[in-house]
Design an enzyme around this catalytic site. Structure first.
Site, mmCIF file in Angstrom:
data_model
loop_
_atom_site.group_PDB
_atom_site.id
_atom_site.type_symbol
_atom_site.label_atom_id
_atom_site.label_comp_id
_atom_site.label_asym_id
_atom_site.label_seq_id
_atom_site.Cartn_x
_atom_site.Cartn_y
_atom_site.Cartn_z
ATOM 1 N N CYS A 1 -11.054 -9.364 -5.575
ATOM 2 C CA CYS A 1 -10.195 -9.468 -4.174
ATOM 3 C C CYS A 1 -10.609 -10.559 -3.557
ATOM 4 O O CYS A 1 -10.224 -10.677 -2.508
ATOM 5 C CB CYS A 1 -11.550 -7.056 -3.373
ATOM 6 S SG CYS A 1 -10.785 -6.476 -3.934
ATOM 7 N N HIS B 1 -4.691 -4.503 3.156
ATOM 8 C CA HIS B 1 -5.827 -5.495 1.696
ATOM 9 C C HIS B 1 -4.759 -5.515 0.236
ATOM 10 O O HIS B 1 -4.985 -4.601 -0.510
ATOM 11 C CB HIS B 1 -6.543 -4.910 1.575
ATOM 12 C CG HIS B 1 -7.878 -5.003 0.994
ATOM 13 N ND1 HIS B 1 -8.280 -7.009 0.269
ATOM 14 C CD2 HIS B 1 -8.715 -5.340 0.078
ATOM 15 C CE1 HIS B 1 -8.682 -7.384 -0.633
ATOM 16 N NE2 HIS B 1 -9.033 -5.595 -0.427
HETATM 17 N N1 COA Z 1 -6.792 3.915 7.090
HETATM 18 C C1 COA Z 1 -5.716 4.706 8.109
HETATM 19 N N2 COA Z 1 -4.533 5.222 7.446
HETATM 20 C C2 COA Z 1 -4.733 5.494 5.695
HETATM 21 C C3 COA Z 1 -5.190 4.410 4.598
HETATM 22 C C4 COA Z 1 -6.227 3.727 5.065
HETATM 23 N N3 COA Z 1 -7.005 3.130 4.711
HETATM 24 N N4 COA Z 1 -4.785 4.204 3.979
HETATM 25 C C5 COA Z 1 -3.393 5.720 3.342
HETATM 26 N N5 COA Z 1 -3.544 5.984 5.138
HETATM 27 C C6 COA Z 1 -1.969 7.208 5.673
HETATM 28 C C7 COA Z 1 -1.554 7.034 4.872
HETATM 29 O O1 COA Z 1 0.140 5.587 5.908
HETATM 30 C C8 COA Z 1 -0.787 8.676 5.271
HETATM 31 O O2 COA Z 1 0.272 8.916 6.445
HETATM 32 P P1 COA Z 1 1.719 9.064 6.616
HETATM 33 O O3 COA Z 1 1.143 10.328 5.864
HETATM 34 O O4 COA Z 1 1.651 9.150 7.944
HETATM 35 O O5 COA Z 1 2.229 8.874 5.907
HETATM 36 C C9 COA Z 1 -1.587 8.980 5.381
HETATM 37 O O6 COA Z 1 -2.975 8.002 5.419
HETATM 38 C C10 COA Z 1 -1.965 9.365 3.416
HETATM 39 O O7 COA Z 1 -1.538 8.396 3.411
HETATM 40 P P2 COA Z 1 -1.575 8.608 0.755
HETATM 41 O O8 COA Z 1 -1.319 7.406 0.855
HETATM 42 O O9 COA Z 1 -1.671 9.938 0.399
HETATM 43 O O10 COA Z 1 -4.117 8.079 1.083
HETATM 44 P P3 COA Z 1 -4.632 8.044 0.024
HETATM 45 O O11 COA Z 1 -5.574 9.807 0.061
HETATM 46 O O12 COA Z 1 -3.443 8.599 -1.455
HETATM 47 O O13 COA Z 1 -5.098 7.080 0.058
HETATM 48 C C11 COA Z 1 -7.369 5.777 -0.043
HETATM 49 C C12 COA Z 1 -6.344 6.296 1.084
HETATM 50 C C13 COA Z 1 -8.490 5.127 1.366
HETATM 51 C C14 COA Z 1 -8.251 6.384 -0.490
HETATM 52 C C15 COA Z 1 -7.108 4.918 0.593
HETATM 53 O O14 COA Z 1 -5.822 3.635 0.690
HETATM 54 C C16 COA Z 1 -7.734 3.911 -0.638
HETATM 55 O O15 COA Z 1 -8.347 3.864 -1.692
HETATM 56 N N6 COA Z 1 -8.086 2.514 0.209
HETATM 57 C C17 COA Z 1 -9.852 1.731 -0.688
HETATM 58 C C18 COA Z 1 -8.751 0.514 -1.471
HETATM 59 C C19 COA Z 1 -9.724 -0.309 -1.558
HETATM 60 O O16 COA Z 1 -10.546 0.472 -2.909
HETATM 61 N N7 COA Z 1 -9.580 -1.901 -1.835
HETATM 62 C C20 COA Z 1 -10.477 -2.580 -2.530
HETATM 63 C C21 COA Z 1 -11.999 -2.437 -1.347
HETATM 64 S S1 COA Z 1 -12.946 -3.173 -2.529
#
Ligand code: COA
Length: 382
Positions: free
Chosen positions: A83, A330
């Site tokens: 990252c 991100h």
């Molecule tokens: N913050 C706010 N809203 C979020 C979000 C976040 N991080 N991630 C997804 N959403 C929203 C989406 O827009 C969607 O909204 P909607 O229903 O109104 O369209 C809803 O939440 C579901 O989205 P979805 O894509 O199904 O979420 P998910 O459960 O597959 O993923 C996380 C959510 C948190 C698991 C994912 O964003 C993630 O893995 N984040 C971390 C990424 C990471 O690890 N990066 C590297 C860091 S070292």
């Protein structure tokens, strides 16, 4: 070594950008930077990217991106540092200009994460495979352990972390390039679904597409491209143990401290000299740990900063005025460059509703993995 300036920037919107391919995102950001500087040539390109091979099946990004930009022939290579790939690409560009090897270098980061690959699995390849990923741990899981360690050491609560998200969403609502342009409340954050206990959905950065680019040249040539160059006072990369379990104190990001201490030394500055900061808030707890390791607050006091308004726009040391990774998005390879662009715009007085008054010195901190690498850039308005 020569003094180096950033003279132009370009950036796509961050979000789920299904209509654009990886190369189109790169070209959009790069072209915006080149057009802004009225530059039609480059000596060299560094492409910050973590995992295009896994996300979209594309490797060998150096020549691909140069070619797509209409610049086949130019030296062009990908830089990978998880990252922190964007920050590492910026550092490579800085060193090439500082050394005298090149006069006009593009550092651009790009990532396309929403095209179908399992993002959690791809991202986990940046953890230690033998000691962590093979046993099922993911990045939300690793940062959840950091949050637990921080809670044990300093009493950090779920609500403290929720305030970081509230602040960053508030900032991001003012950023036209941000993925999530809506404010959230503490109650919403604490009521959002659990991802990795204690981290909830609204305490995690999202999965994103996007690209960001900056153009570097020697400071004494900067006036050819802009009347408002921003000088790079320091560009530093440091590392820590790859596996979280090998750290003496998992609640303290020692690579962040090392990179910051070396950067302050190189720039002959101290934390209190900095007016605006972007940190790597991939999870809410990361912002708390980063501001502590950067020396912006005392170790153990980071948990109060967002709640008390210290790190908000208008506060003593505004942090993540762009919305941070949490709200701006991100796209991992692009993040480090996007952070530098927020500081670049702040120092040039171009941040609009997010402007920090009289900002002259800014710092951008970009992190790889669970803090195994950290890149710090200190920038100054000329
Ligand atoms: N913050 C706010 N809203 C979020 C979000 C976040 N991080 N991630 C997804 N959403 C929203 C989406 O827009 C969607 O909204 P909607 O229903 O109104 O369209 C809803 O939440 C579901 O989205 P979805 O894509 O199904 O979420 P998910 O459960 O597959 O993923 C996380 C959510 C948190 C698991 C994912 O964003 C993630 O893995 N984040 C971390 C990424 C990471 O690890 N990066 C590297 C860091 S070292």
């Amino acid at each position: 070594m020569r003094e180096v300036a950033i003279v132009a920037a370009g950036m796509t919107r961050f979000g789920e950008l299904w209509e654009s391919s990886l190369r189109d995102l790169f070209a959009e950001a790069a072209s915006e930077a080149l057009t802004s500087a009225k530059a039609d040539r480059l000596d060299s390109i560094y492409v910050g990217n973590m995992a295009a091979g896994q996300f979209v099946g594309q490797e060998h990004l150096g020549p691909l991106m140069a070619d797509h930009l209409g610049m086949a022939g130019v030296a062009s290579v990908r830089v990978e540092c998880a990252c922190a790939s964007g920050g590492a690409a910026l550092r490579s560009a800085f060193l090439e200009v500082a050394s005298g090897a090149s006069d006009l270098v593009l550092a651009a980061g790009v990532e396309k994460m929403t095209d179908g690959a399992d993002a959690t699995e791809v991202l986990a390849t940046a953890a230690d495979q033998e000691l962590e990923a093979y046993h099922g741990i993911t990045f939300p899981g690793l940062y959840a352990m950091i949050a637990r360690a921080h809670a044990k050491a300093h009493g950090t609560t779920d609500e403290d972390m929720a305030w970081v998200s509230v602040k960053n969403h508030k900032h991001g609502a003012l950023n036209p390039k941000a993925q999530f342009r809506r404010e959230v409340t503490v109650a919403e954050v604490l009521g959002s679904s659990m991802v990795a206990d204690p981290l909830r959905l609204l305490q995690c950065s999202p999965v994103s597409d996007g690209a960001a680019a900056v153009l570097l040249c020697p400071l004494d040539q900067a006036k050819k491209y802009t009347d408002r160059p921003v000088k790079i006072r320091a560009s530093v990369l440091a590392t820590s143990t790859m596996a979280l379990a090998d750290r003496k104190d998992p609640s303290f990001l020692d690579a962040v401290k090392l990179s910051a201490d070396r950067a302050y030394k190189a720039a002959d500055l101290k934390p209190s000299d900095v007016h605006v900061v972007e940190v790597h808030d991939c999870f809410a707890i990361a912002e708390i740990c980063c501001i502590e390791a950067l020396g912006l607050v005392e170790v153990g006091k980071g948990r109060h900063a967002a709640r008390e308004g210290l790190t908000a726009l208008g506060g003593k040391i505004p942090v993540n005025t762009s919305g941070g990774l949490k709200s701006k998005g991100h796209p991992v390879g692009a993040t480090g460059i996007a952070q530098a662009i927020e500081i670049f715009e702040q120092l040039r007085g171009e941040a609009g509703a997010r402007q920090v008054k009289n900002a002259r010195i800014g710092l951008a901190q970009n992190m790889g993995g669970s803090g195994a690498s950290s890149v710090v850039h200190i920038l100054e308005r000329v």
